[in-house]
Design a protein around this motif. Structure first.
Motif, PDB file in Angstrom:
ATOM      1  N   ILE A  54      -2.631   1.842   4.537  1.00  0.00           N
ATOM      2  CA  ILE A  54      -3.258   1.747   3.462  1.00  0.00           C
ATOM      3  C   ILE A  54      -2.558   0.522   2.366  1.00  0.00           C
ATOM      4  O   ILE A  54      -1.603   0.159   2.495  1.00  0.00           O
ATOM      5  N   LEU A  55      -3.444  -0.153   1.449  1.00  0.00           N
ATOM      6  CA  LEU A  55      -2.865  -1.265   0.796  1.00  0.00           C
ATOM      7  C   LEU A  55      -3.604  -0.788  -0.385  1.00  0.00           C
ATOM      8  O   LEU A  55      -4.752  -0.300  -0.696  1.00  0.00           O
ATOM      9  N   PHE A  56      -2.733  -1.054  -1.615  1.00  0.00           N
ATOM     10  CA  PHE A  56      -3.201  -0.561  -2.843  1.00  0.00           C
ATOM     11  C   PHE A  56      -2.573  -1.394  -3.873  1.00  0.00           C
ATOM     12  O   PHE A  56      -1.507  -2.296  -3.591  1.00  0.00           O
ATOM     13  N   ILE A  57      -3.243  -1.758  -4.990  1.00  0.00           N
ATOM     14  CA  ILE A  57      -2.603  -2.395  -6.225  1.00  0.00           C
ATOM     15  C   ILE A  57      -2.548  -1.602  -7.480  1.00  0.00           C
ATOM     16  O   ILE A  57      -3.657  -0.916  -7.864  1.00  0.00           O
ATOM     17  N   GLY A 110      12.487  -5.762  -7.368  1.00  0.00           N
ATOM     18  CA  GLY A 110      11.359  -6.383  -6.751  1.00  0.00           C
ATOM     19  C   GLY A 110      10.643  -5.605  -5.790  1.00  0.00           C
ATOM     20  O   GLY A 110       9.557  -6.094  -5.236  1.00  0.00           O
ATOM     21  N   PHE A 111      11.210  -4.556  -5.086  1.00  0.00           N
ATOM     22  CA  PHE A 111      10.669  -4.130  -3.873  1.00  0.00           C
ATOM     23  C   PHE A 111      11.454  -2.768  -3.688  1.00  0.00           C
ATOM     24  O   PHE A 111      12.517  -2.437  -4.144  1.00  0.00           O
ATOM     25  N   TRP A 112      10.844  -1.981  -3.013  1.00  0.00           N
ATOM     26  CA  TRP A 112      11.497  -0.496  -2.137  1.00  0.00           C
ATOM     27  C   TRP A 112      10.746  -0.246  -1.237  1.00  0.00           C
ATOM     28  O   TRP A 112       9.409  -0.251  -0.824  1.00  0.00           O
ATOM     29  N   LEU A 130       6.296   4.088   2.865  1.00  0.00           N
ATOM     30  CA  LEU A 130       5.774   3.517   1.661  1.00  0.00           C
ATOM     31  C   LEU A 130       6.907   2.100   1.544  1.00  0.00           C
ATOM     32  O   LEU A 130       7.852   2.025   1.471  1.00  0.00           O
ATOM     33  N   SER A 131       6.144   0.918   1.504  1.00  0.00           N
ATOM     34  CA  SER A 131       6.456  -0.313   1.193  1.00  0.00           C
ATOM     35  C   SER A 131       5.977  -1.024  -0.096  1.00  0.00           C
ATOM     36  O   SER A 131       4.987  -1.481  -0.199  1.00  0.00           O
ATOM     37  N   THR A 132       6.642  -0.863  -1.194  1.00  0.00           N
ATOM     38  CA  THR A 132       5.991  -1.034  -2.556  1.00  0.00           C
ATOM     39  C   THR A 132       6.676  -2.513  -3.016  1.00  0.00           C
ATOM     40  O   THR A 132       8.084  -2.672  -3.021  1.00  0.00           O
ATOM     41  N   PHE A 133       6.094  -3.455  -3.874  1.00  0.00           N
ATOM     42  CA  PHE A 133       6.661  -4.638  -4.311  1.00  0.00           C
ATOM     43  C   PHE A 133       6.188  -5.038  -5.722  1.00  0.00           C
ATOM     44  O   PHE A 133       4.755  -4.761  -5.965  1.00  0.00           O
ATOM     45  N   LEU A 134       6.580  -5.888  -6.181  1.00  0.00           N
ATOM     46  CA  LEU A 134       6.023  -6.533  -7.478  1.00  0.00           C
ATOM     47  C   LEU A 134       4.927  -7.680  -7.257  1.00  0.00           C
ATOM     48  O   LEU A 134       5.227  -8.600  -6.343  1.00  0.00           O
ATOM     49  N   ILE A 135       3.929  -7.525  -7.819  1.00  0.00           N
ATOM     50  CA  ILE A 135       3.252  -9.048  -7.768  1.00  0.00           C
ATOM     51  C   ILE A 135       3.271  -9.716  -9.087  1.00  0.00           C
ATOM     52  O   ILE A 135       3.281  -9.002 -10.198  1.00  0.00           O
ATOM     53  N   TYR A 136       3.346 -10.948  -9.029  1.00  0.00           N
ATOM     54  CA  TYR A 136       3.654 -11.899 -10.214  1.00  0.00           C
ATOM     55  C   TYR A 136       2.434 -12.870 -10.414  1.00  0.00           C
ATOM     56  O   TYR A 136       1.778 -13.069  -9.430  1.00  0.00           O
ATOM     57  N   ASP A 137       2.164 -13.139 -12.004  1.00  0.00           N
ATOM     58  CA  ASP A 137       1.057 -14.079 -11.991  1.00  0.00           C
ATOM     59  C   ASP A 137       1.804 -15.379 -11.812  1.00  0.00           C
ATOM     60  O   ASP A 137       2.734 -15.722 -11.462  1.00  0.00           O
ATOM     61  N   GLN A 138       0.778 -16.651 -12.161  1.00  0.00           N
ATOM     62  CA  GLN A 138       1.145 -18.020 -12.107  1.00  0.00           C
ATOM     63  C   GLN A 138       2.508 -18.484 -12.822  1.00  0.00           C
ATOM     64  O   GLN A 138       3.028 -19.055 -12.601  1.00  0.00           O
ATOM     65  N   ARG A 145       1.850  -3.946  -9.556  1.00  0.00           N
ATOM     66  CA  ARG A 145       2.593  -3.353  -8.329  1.00  0.00           C
ATOM     67  C   ARG A 145       1.761  -3.200  -6.898  1.00  0.00           C
ATOM     68  O   ARG A 145       0.804  -2.491  -7.254  1.00  0.00           O
ATOM     69  N   GLY A 146       2.293  -3.745  -5.940  1.00  0.00           N
ATOM     70  CA  GLY A 146       1.254  -3.849  -4.697  1.00  0.00           C
ATOM     71  C   GLY A 146       2.121  -2.843  -3.550  1.00  0.00           C
ATOM     72  O   GLY A 146       3.420  -2.433  -3.812  1.00  0.00           O
ATOM     73  N   GLY A 147       1.349  -2.553  -2.793  1.00  0.00           N
ATOM     74  CA  GLY A 147       1.971  -1.619  -1.748  1.00  0.00           C
ATOM     75  C   GLY A 147       1.211  -1.323  -0.417  1.00  0.00           C
ATOM     76  O   GLY A 147      -0.048  -1.657  -0.462  1.00  0.00           O
ATOM     77  N   PHE A 148       1.884  -0.979   0.655  1.00  0.00           N
ATOM     78  CA  PHE A 148       1.591  -0.644   1.885  1.00  0.00           C
ATOM     79  C   PHE A 148       1.869   1.013   2.206  1.00  0.00           C
ATOM     80  O   PHE A 148       3.030   1.183   2.100  1.00  0.00           O
ATOM     81  N   ILE A 149       1.166   1.543   2.753  1.00  0.00           N
ATOM     82  CA  ILE A 149       1.374   2.901   3.211  1.00  0.00           C
ATOM     83  C   ILE A 149       0.953   3.130   4.615  1.00  0.00           C
ATOM     84  O   ILE A 149      -0.046   2.921   4.904  1.00  0.00           O
TER      85      ILE A 149
END
Length: 301
Positions: A54-57, A110-112, A130-138, A145-149
């Motif tokens: 699973i991928l999500f934002i 920044g991650f968990w 669950l692997s979740t992390f922050l997504i930053y702009d330019q 917050r993005g993540g994989f399950i």
């Protein structure tokens, strides 16, 4: 130079053609960059949509901004998946609190990464990593917050099977060790049927408290099974006879007498006899003979 001192623009056909060619080249380059960008975007979208995990934002209020095909397939909510907050897929309030702690950890660090139990649309559950992390702009500011399950059902099943195999191996090893100990015990304290109702036990090696208890138990069981009337105990192979060994022999004799068996003791060397006398141990209740041959002959008579 024209009146007023300004340069007249060069509007010759050749200059115009060169300018048009330059603009067309810039436009083609921009178009190529755009095509490459669209191709990369298409490839990434295809990769995300066909990913097993699973991928999500998610937005910072836990609402979902993007989910891939695996999210919908694994949870079974279809297009309605994106309308639900992330915490609604977690089983039980305790895990929901854990997810909130995880999100707080992400915002601070920044991650968990951790395990949670997820619930599908049909009410069934599955363990997920669950692997979740922050997504930053330019500009480097947190954007989402993005993540994989990852579904851990097969992995946990494999872990359980492995634990079962390890438990079975441990049990088998314990049984082997027990059998080896029993074999060593029988070799260390053998009870040999010599004739009808006559048993011989040659003792070899040092005697400690554990082994002496085994010897007595073996003698009692052997007398009972074989209905023996005479038991010959040979201590030729016992290097040291101390108070403990002497008392063991006395205890064995008394116990065997209660079962109606007569005890003969052989193999008492001169130094052993001196030690027994020095210890003040009374062996008068035990018939003693010089060697095993004499005891066998006496028992057969």
């Amino acid at each position: 130079m024209s009146p007023g001192g300004t340069h007249r623009l060069n509007r010759s056909p050749a200059a115009l053609e060169a300018r048009i060619a330059e603009l067309e080249a810039q436009l083609a380059a921009l178009q190529q960059q755009s095509d490459v960008s669209h191709e990369k975007q298409h490839l990434l979208e295809a990769l995300f949509e066909h990913a097993v995990d699973i991928l999500f934002i998610a937005n910072f209020d836990s609402t979902l901004r993007y989910v891939n095909g695996a999210f919908k397939r694994m949870l079974g909510y279809g297009d309605a998946s994106i309308k639900r907050p992330t915490w609604s897929y977690i089983v039980e309030a305790e895990q929901s609190n854990r997810l909130k702690e995880a999100i707080e950890h992400v915002m601070n660090n920044g991650f968990w990464v951790g395990r949670l139990t997820y619930v599908r649309a049909d009410g069934s559950t599955f363990p997920g990593l669950l692997s979740t992390f922050l997504i930053y702009d330019q500009a480097g500011k947190p954007l989402a917050r993005g993540g994989f399950i990852r579904d851990l059902t097969e992995q946990e099943q494999h872990e359980r099977e492995l634990q079962t195999q390890q438990a079975q191996q441990a049990q088998l090893q314990a049984e082997i060790i027990s059998a080896q100990r029993k074999a060593l015990h029988e070799l260390a304290s053998p009870l040999i049927p010599l004739a009808e109702r006559v048993l011989v036990m040659p003792l070899i090696g040092s005697l400690d408290s554990h082994r002496t208890q085994q010897i007595i138990a073996t003698l009692l069981e052997g007398v009972s099974v074989h209905q023996a009337k005479t038991v010959i105990i040979d201590i030729t192979g016992v290097p040291v006879v101390d108070t403990q060994v002497a008392h063991t022999l006395l205890q064995a004799t008394q116990a065997l007498k209660l079962l109606g068996a007569h005890v003969m003791l052989t193999g008492i060397r001169p130094e052993v006899a001196q030690t027994v006398v020095g210890l003040g141990v009374d062996l008068s209740g035990i018939q003693t003979l010089g060697n095993l041959q004499q005891a066998i002959a006496a028992s057969l008579r």
